[in-house]
Each structure stands twice: as C-alpha cells, then as structure tokens.
Design a protein around this motif. Sequence first.
Motif, PDB file in Angstrom:
ATOM      1  N   ARG A   1       0.871  -1.282  -0.142  1.00 27.92           N
ATOM      2  CA  ARG A   1      -0.120   0.184  -0.058  1.00 27.92           C
ATOM      3  C   ARG A   1       0.917   1.273  -0.144  1.00 27.92           C
ATOM      4  N   THR A   2       0.515   2.266  -0.792  1.00 23.50           N
ATOM      5  CA  THR A   2       1.365   3.217  -1.084  1.00 23.50           C
ATOM      6  C   THR A   2       0.911   4.802  -0.773  1.00 23.50           C
ATOM      7  N   LYS A   3      -0.420   4.514  -0.394  1.00 25.54           N
ATOM      8  CA  LYS A   3      -1.252   5.899  -0.179  1.00 25.54           C
ATOM      9  C   LYS A   3      -2.232   5.897   1.255  1.00 25.54           C
ATOM     10  N   GLY A   4      -2.075   6.954   1.733  1.00 27.05           N
ATOM     11  CA  GLY A   4      -3.003   6.783   3.038  1.00 27.05           C
ATOM     12  C   GLY A   4      -4.347   6.984   2.719  1.00 27.05           C
ATOM     13  N   ILE A   5      -5.107   7.270   3.998  1.00 33.17           N
ATOM     14  CA  ILE A   5      -6.523   7.365   3.664  1.00 33.17           C
ATOM     15  C   ILE A   5      -7.207   8.630   2.977  1.00 33.17           C
ATOM     16  N   ASN A   6      -6.528   9.691   2.971  1.00 33.23           N
ATOM     17  CA  ASN A   6      -7.006  11.090   2.006  1.00 33.23           C
ATOM     18  C   ASN A   6      -7.359  10.659   0.652  1.00 33.23           C
ATOM     19  N   GLY A   7      -8.409  11.135   0.484  1.00 33.19           N
ATOM     20  CA  GLY A   7      -8.917  10.941  -1.041  1.00 33.19           C
ATOM     21  C   GLY A   7      -9.082   9.655  -1.707  1.00 33.19           C
ATOM     22  N   ILE A   8      -9.433   8.670  -0.903  1.00 31.23           N
ATOM     23  CA  ILE A   8      -9.900   7.261  -1.139  1.00 31.23           C
ATOM     24  C   ILE A   8     -11.246   7.185  -0.988  1.00 31.23           C
ATOM     25  N   ASP A   9     -12.023   6.614  -2.279  1.00 32.64           N
ATOM     26  CA  ASP A   9     -13.369   6.230  -2.144  1.00 32.64           C
ATOM     27  C   ASP A   9     -13.644   5.399  -1.021  1.00 32.64           C
ATOM     28  N   PRO A  10     -14.829   5.042  -0.553  1.00 33.67           N
ATOM     29  CA  PRO A  10     -15.481   3.927   0.542  1.00 33.67           C
ATOM     30  C   PRO A  10     -15.121   2.630  -0.256  1.00 33.67           C
ATOM     31  N   LYS A  11     -15.395   2.342  -1.384  1.00 34.77           N
ATOM     32  CA  LYS A  11     -15.271   1.090  -2.003  1.00 34.77           C
ATOM     33  C   LYS A  11     -13.867   0.499  -1.776  1.00 34.77           C
ATOM     34  N   SER A  12     -12.764   1.412  -2.171  1.00 29.17           N
ATOM     35  CA  SER A  12     -11.578   1.062  -2.128  1.00 29.17           C
ATOM     36  C   SER A  12     -10.859   0.938  -0.927  1.00 29.17           C
ATOM     37  N   LYS A  13     -11.600   1.720  -0.013  1.00 25.07           N
ATOM     38  CA  LYS A  13     -11.088   1.491   1.737  1.00 25.07           C
ATOM     39  C   LYS A  13     -11.369   0.119   1.903  1.00 25.07           C
ATOM     40  N   LYS A  14     -12.727  -0.334   1.508  1.00 25.29           N
ATOM     41  CA  LYS A  14     -13.119  -1.808   2.043  1.00 25.29           C
ATOM     42  C   LYS A  14     -12.175  -2.929   1.365  1.00 25.29           C
ATOM     43  N   ILE A  15     -11.860  -2.785   0.031  1.00 19.02           N
ATOM     44  CA  ILE A  15     -11.144  -3.738  -0.392  1.00 19.02           C
ATOM     45  C   ILE A  15      -9.775  -3.949   0.128  1.00 19.02           C
ATOM     46  N   LEU A  16      -9.036  -2.627   0.371  1.00 17.41           N
ATOM     47  CA  LEU A  16      -7.889  -2.422   1.312  1.00 17.41           C
ATOM     48  C   LEU A  16      -8.003  -3.161   2.323  1.00 17.41           C
ATOM     49  N   LYS A  17      -9.170  -3.007   3.124  1.00 15.37           N
ATOM     50  CA  LYS A  17      -9.148  -3.570   4.460  1.00 15.37           C
ATOM     51  C   LYS A  17      -9.324  -5.143   4.264  1.00 15.37           C
ATOM     52  N   LEU A  18     -10.005  -5.589   3.140  1.00 15.80           N
ATOM     53  CA  LEU A  18     -10.154  -6.998   2.890  1.00 15.80           C
ATOM     54  C   LEU A  18      -9.016  -7.630   2.465  1.00 15.80           C
ATOM     55  N   LEU A  19      -7.737  -6.909   1.929  1.00 19.16           N
ATOM     56  CA  LEU A  19      -6.581  -7.564   1.561  1.00 19.16           C
ATOM     57  C   LEU A  19      -5.774  -7.397   3.027  1.00 19.16           C
ATOM     58  N   ARG A  20      -5.972  -6.736   3.999  1.00 17.43           N
ATOM     59  CA  ARG A  20      -5.233  -6.537   5.259  1.00 17.43           C
ATOM     60  C   ARG A  20      -4.212  -5.401   5.250  1.00 17.43           C
ATOM     61  N   LEU A  21      -4.403  -4.544   4.038  1.00 20.16           N
ATOM     62  CA  LEU A  21      -3.866  -3.272   3.833  1.00 20.16           C
ATOM     63  C   LEU A  21      -4.254  -2.181   4.618  1.00 20.16           C
TER      64      LEU A  21
END
Length: 247
Positions: A87-107
């Motif tokens: 993972r190369t980017k923080g939480i700013n400017g990330i849409d909810p769906k992408s946040k959920k995917i990153l969480k599922l991938l444990r990133l």
Amino acid sequence: MIIEAYPSDDLIVKKKNREKNLTDYLLLEKKIKKKNNIFKKKKKIRIENIIKEYIDSSKKRIRIQKLARKEGKIYINKGPRILFVIRTKGINGIDPKSKKILKLLRLNNVHAGVFLKINKSILKILQYIEPYVAYGYPSIKNVRSLIMKKGFLKLGSRGHYNKISIANDVLIEQRFKKIGISCTEDLVKEIYECGPYFKFTNNLLWPFQLRSPKKGFGKKGKKKSVIEKGVFGNWEYSINFLIEKMI
C-alpha cells in the motif's frame, strides 16, 4: 551440660525437596538439549533437501529449454504464482469501496505489504485499487528476507491475536506442525511456490510493515503510475528493487 542441636523435620524435608528439584531440573535440561540437537539435525537435512530440489528443478528447466531450442520450438516457463502488494497511499482521497477492498486485503496501513495468489479475481481487484498500491512478482530471495526480517506470526484466537516475531524455527514448528512445515525454509517454499497450504500459512502471517524507501519515491512520487516513472501500479519483476529499498 552440652545440648546437641539437630535439624528439624521441616528443614530435612526442604533440603530433600531442593535436591529433588535440582535433579529434576538437570534431567529436564538434558532432555531439552537432546531434543534441540535432534531438531537441528532434522532442520539441516530438510534445508539441504530443499536446496537440492531447487537445483534439480532449475537444471530440469534448462535441459527442457535446450531440447526445445534444438527442435525449433519455444519453451514457455510457468509464470509467477504469487504477488506482493504494498500500500502506497494513506486514507485521504480514497473512495469507500477502495477502502473496503484495502481492508479485506489486510492493507490497513501505509507501506503494509501482503502476499496474494495470482488469479482472475485478484487481478480484477488490483486494477480497481491500482492508484493506491504497488505490486509485482517477488523473488525467492525477497520472500525469504521479508519472512525472516519483517515476519510476525498470529497467535491466539480470532479477535484476540498476539503479534509474535518469527525469532526461531521452534515457533514455526509449533504453529505449522500439522501441515509438515518445520523450519523457515519450509515456510518460504510454501509461500513462494503457492503450495496447497498457501492460504492457511499466509493468513497466519501478520501483514508486513515496511519502512519508507531510501531516498523516497522519486520526483513524481505517489501521484504517478510506474509507467510514468511514479510508484503505483504493476511493477512486475521490478518490485524486487522496491522491496529491497523498503525492508
């Protein structure tokens, strides 16, 4: 009149208990030493067998390539089986769906990294979250470095996991004994070759927390893709240079 002092019954019992405890401790220490020596011998034999397997497989591949060249054919080697995703980017400017995917991938954190098995669904998911991750095909050398230098195991029940460093092979043997993994090299082989227990072993590994790369991500940084000399996107085999910078 001279009175001779004799030790009380309690003192005699305590002395006997101390002597018994000492002999028990020495016997236990001897057993542990013997067990460790047996474990070291087994580990040495196992590592030698794994190295022999790698050498034999590489020789076989070279032999098949030469035969194919003689017959005027092209030998297509089996492609990589795993990806390493950072993972190369923080939480700013990330849409909810992408946040959920990153969480599922444990990133969950910036510079967190995980191993993933290559399949259609994973590649489709990575295309969706590509602006926030860098991924590629890790070499066996970097798989080993990640596990040995940055590897942590999950111990405990779901929701109450403890983060334990992979300090020695005894811990690996205790955790993965059921599936025949007894040392670090076995674990590296299972992950790199995407063996039958890849999912089980990968889930028991804590996501790798890497540091910021030496000299940063370059001038264009995180906003541009790897094609535009940035960071995010598919690095393919070049991901190994990035991993080495971040370990």
